[in-house]
Design an enzyme around this catalytic site. Sequence first.
Site, PDB file in Angstrom:
ATOM      1  N   GLU A 292      11.996 -15.978 -29.404  1.00  0.00           N
ATOM      2  CA  GLU A 292      12.942 -14.896 -29.667  1.00  0.00           C
ATOM      3  C   GLU A 292      14.313 -15.373 -29.219  1.00  0.00           C
ATOM      4  O   GLU A 292      14.478 -15.854 -28.094  1.00  0.00           O
ATOM      5  CB  GLU A 292      12.578 -13.613 -28.895  1.00  0.00           C
ATOM      6  CG  GLU A 292      13.614 -12.516 -29.121  1.00  0.00           C
ATOM      7  CD  GLU A 292      13.290 -11.182 -28.456  1.00  0.00           C
ATOM      8  OE1 GLU A 292      12.207 -11.058 -27.849  1.00  0.00           O
ATOM      9  OE2 GLU A 292      14.144 -10.280 -28.537  1.00  0.00           O
ATOM     10  N   ASN A 347      17.299 -10.271 -32.982  1.00  0.00           N
ATOM     11  CA  ASN A 347      17.465  -8.818 -32.962  1.00  0.00           C
ATOM     12  C   ASN A 347      18.619  -8.416 -33.861  1.00  0.00           C
ATOM     13  O   ASN A 347      19.686  -9.026 -33.824  1.00  0.00           O
ATOM     14  CB  ASN A 347      17.749  -8.346 -31.545  1.00  0.00           C
ATOM     15  CG  ASN A 347      16.563  -8.598 -30.644  1.00  0.00           C
ATOM     16  OD1 ASN A 347      15.596  -7.852 -30.652  1.00  0.00           O
ATOM     17  ND2 ASN A 347      16.606  -9.688 -29.897  1.00  0.00           N
ATOM     18  N   GLU A 379      14.092  -8.651 -35.929  1.00  0.00           N
ATOM     19  CA  GLU A 379      13.502  -7.615 -35.070  1.00  0.00           C
ATOM     20  C   GLU A 379      14.350  -6.349 -35.139  1.00  0.00           C
ATOM     21  O   GLU A 379      15.540  -6.375 -34.860  1.00  0.00           O
ATOM     22  CB  GLU A 379      13.434  -8.091 -33.607  1.00  0.00           C
ATOM     23  CG  GLU A 379      12.454  -9.214 -33.385  1.00  0.00           C
ATOM     24  CD  GLU A 379      12.139  -9.443 -31.910  1.00  0.00           C
ATOM     25  OE1 GLU A 379      12.485  -8.571 -31.075  1.00  0.00           O
ATOM     26  OE2 GLU A 379      11.555 -10.497 -31.596  1.00  0.00           O
ATOM     27  N   ASP A 409      10.389  -3.971 -32.931  1.00  0.00           N
ATOM     28  CA  ASP A 409      10.622  -4.299 -31.520  1.00  0.00           C
ATOM     29  C   ASP A 409      10.383  -3.071 -30.648  1.00  0.00           C
ATOM     30  O   ASP A 409      10.476  -1.941 -31.130  1.00  0.00           O
ATOM     31  CB  ASP A 409      12.083  -4.760 -31.391  1.00  0.00           C
ATOM     32  CG  ASP A 409      12.311  -5.562 -30.133  1.00  0.00           C
ATOM     33  OD1 ASP A 409      11.326  -5.872 -29.441  1.00  0.00           O
ATOM     34  OD2 ASP A 409      13.484  -5.882 -29.855  1.00  0.00           O
ATOM     35  N   GLU A 467       5.296  -8.134 -25.043  1.00  0.00           N
ATOM     36  CA  GLU A 467       6.547  -8.559 -24.422  1.00  0.00           C
ATOM     37  C   GLU A 467       6.516  -8.352 -22.917  1.00  0.00           C
ATOM     38  O   GLU A 467       5.858  -7.433 -22.433  1.00  0.00           O
ATOM     39  CB  GLU A 467       7.712  -7.725 -24.970  1.00  0.00           C
ATOM     40  CG  GLU A 467       8.130  -8.059 -26.364  1.00  0.00           C
ATOM     41  CD  GLU A 467       9.318  -7.198 -26.791  1.00  0.00           C
ATOM     42  OE1 GLU A 467      10.414  -7.747 -26.892  1.00  0.00           O
ATOM     43  OE2 GLU A 467       9.125  -5.992 -27.011  1.00  0.00           O
TER      44      GLU A 467
END
Length: 528
Positions: A292, A347, A379, A409, A467
């Site tokens: 990520e 993101n 995400e 997410d 996560e």
Amino acid sequence: MKRNKVPKQTRVFRALTIFSSGMGAAMLALWALDMAGMTLSSYREAATFGAIVLGLASLAGAGTAHAYFAGGDDASQTYEALLSVDSVTGLLSRSGLAESLDGYVSKGGGPSRMNRFFLISLDFDSLRDFNETYGLETGDSLLRVFGDRLQRVVGDTGLAARTSGGEFVIVLAANHDDRELRAATEALLGILSLPVRVGNASHSVFWNAGVAEIHKNNPPMERILRHANLARTTSRATGRGTWSIYHPEMSQVAAYRHWIEAELGGALQRDELMLHYQPKVHAVTGETVGYEALLRWNHHQNGSIPPSEFIPIAEQCGLIQQIGDFVLRRVCEDLEQLPDNISVSANVSPAQFNRDDFVANLGRLINGTEIRPDRLEIEVTETLLIRNHSEVRRLLAQLRELGILLAIDDFGTGYSNLSTLNELRFNTLKIDKSFVDRLTDKDPAASTMVASIVGMARSMGASVVAEGVETQDQATLLRAAGCTIMQGYLFGKPQPLSAIKHHHRDSEAGPAGALPAVPQPEFLAAAS
Ligand SMILES: *[C@@H]1O[C@H](CO)[C@@H](O)[C@H](O)[C@H]1NC(C)=O
Ligand SMILES: *[C@@H]1O[C@H](CO)[C@@H](O)[C@H](O)[C@H]1NC(C)=O
Ligand SMILES: *[C@@H]1O[C@H](CO)[C@@H](O)[C@H](O)[C@H]1NC(C)=O
Ligand SMILES: *[C@@H]1O[C@H](CO)[C@@H](O)[C@H](O)[C@H]1NC(C)=O
Ligand SMILES: *[C@@H]1O[C@H](CO)[C@@H](O)[C@H](O)[C@H]1NC(C)=O
Ligand SMILES: *[C@@H]1O[C@H](CO)[C@@H](O)[C@H](O)[C@H]1NC(C)=O
Ligand SMILES: *[C@@H]1O[C@H](CO)[C@@H](O)[C@H](O)[C@H]1NC(C)=O
């Protein structure tokens, strides 16, 4: 233009007085209905009357609020001559307010001789929409409706002004009690927020308020107004229909915000933003399957500034577009330097989706590189999905057409429902850290919940990433719940590209082909 005078208001506030001195709600309701029937022609609706009665009853119910409005019939004559008037609403203008404020305060707010004074700044969130949808004419009549409402509530015992656009200001006097202030502010918000009729439709308008006390040494109005506005903006961040009282700390927070806003633009030019990559590891094979990308800001003077502080500000000041472009461009460049079985997720803020050309730009970006589109994963949070559903669905479908993957997410923190999720055909579900944190032997319900999320994701054909995995116990329980891909400090911290490139070079050269630099948890060795 002459200032609107509403002769009947004193009767209403006498009613309040009667109510709070014990004569009861029936009396109040009668007075309020009487008034509504006679003067509220612009929003004549039974529901509205009911709400006004309620609003006034809540005002009176506090028992003390009448203090604002008692007496003072002659105050208007004293100030009438001084007024500079707003031509739309007939209330005071900004300069009119500045002129009247000193006199009002030094006279103790009229005959009742109160000793504390407050400035309440009010605004609502949709004037621009109204102007654009219905034209300025309607914008004006809307402002007049609100002006009337305020004038009616405040009467001649306080000052009411329109200071700019949709921003109104009330100055009130009170005795010692903060409860009075609370009751009055909430009643103001309640009355202003009653639905407004535009054409044939009734509209809800959401107001926020900020309150600043005017102290004895009587600072310049502009400063008090600034404080009240600051309190108002602060309260708006916590939701519509809220209000707060100015506190000096708000100035510090605002100064920090301004500093970040001012420095962010420079950060892009000075190349202070960078990406760090946190591994996602297959919990059975121990292999790194992807990363990520996480944004970092290292300010040249003040060091590291956490994204949780600057991203929300970037979203509000519009810089999120440039920052988002930077992130996606950099991720695509970096992907070219990583093995082609490694994917990277980035993101994307809901604000980026607001731009029409978001998908087209991303398509061009991918086209300009050698990478396979399915190595890039976007995400998005559940918040995005709740907002304008059809629009989001269209955008996400376009992303899928490009071959880009989609991850949800922070799953479990929003309110998206199963049917929405199913329609979106996402590729990955990321279980929020808050679920992972609850995973202990002592909380079997948490494990069950994770297991059912994993089952749900599987049935939708998606993979699951947990996560924020930090302990071996969490990893063991996650594996037992069927979750195979994990991300968190246990498996590796976010690192710059150079470090992860190094890791992959080592892996290729290494004897088994997979010798992760990230610590391999012991249970994996036991499991395989
Ligand atoms: C909307 O129109 C009103 C009335 O003309 C005007 O006073 C106000 O400034 C306008 N506001 C915006 C945000 O366009
Ligand atoms: C409002 O409703 C009336 C009566 O139903 C109708 O004649 C009129 O056209 C409507 N106005 C608008 C702006 O829709
Ligand atoms: C990616 O490819 C490398 C080199 O062929 C191999 O060693 C590694 O196991 C692969 N990784 C994954 C996650 O498939
Ligand atoms: C940033 O650093 C400068 C110089 O060291 C300092 O004066 C300033 O207060 C710092 N700003 C913030 C917001 O920390
Ligand atoms: C990407 O390039 C191909 C081939 O040049 C082209 O057909 C396609 O339209 C491009 N897509 C985008 C989104 O630019
Ligand atoms: C699910 O959520 C979407 C978006 O908020 C909403 O439009 C839809 O009606 C919801 N469906 C159900 C069954 O609640
Ligand atoms: C949602 O998006 C659609 C399509 O762009 C648009 O027509 C609609 O007005 C939007 N709705 C809201 C509430 O923004």
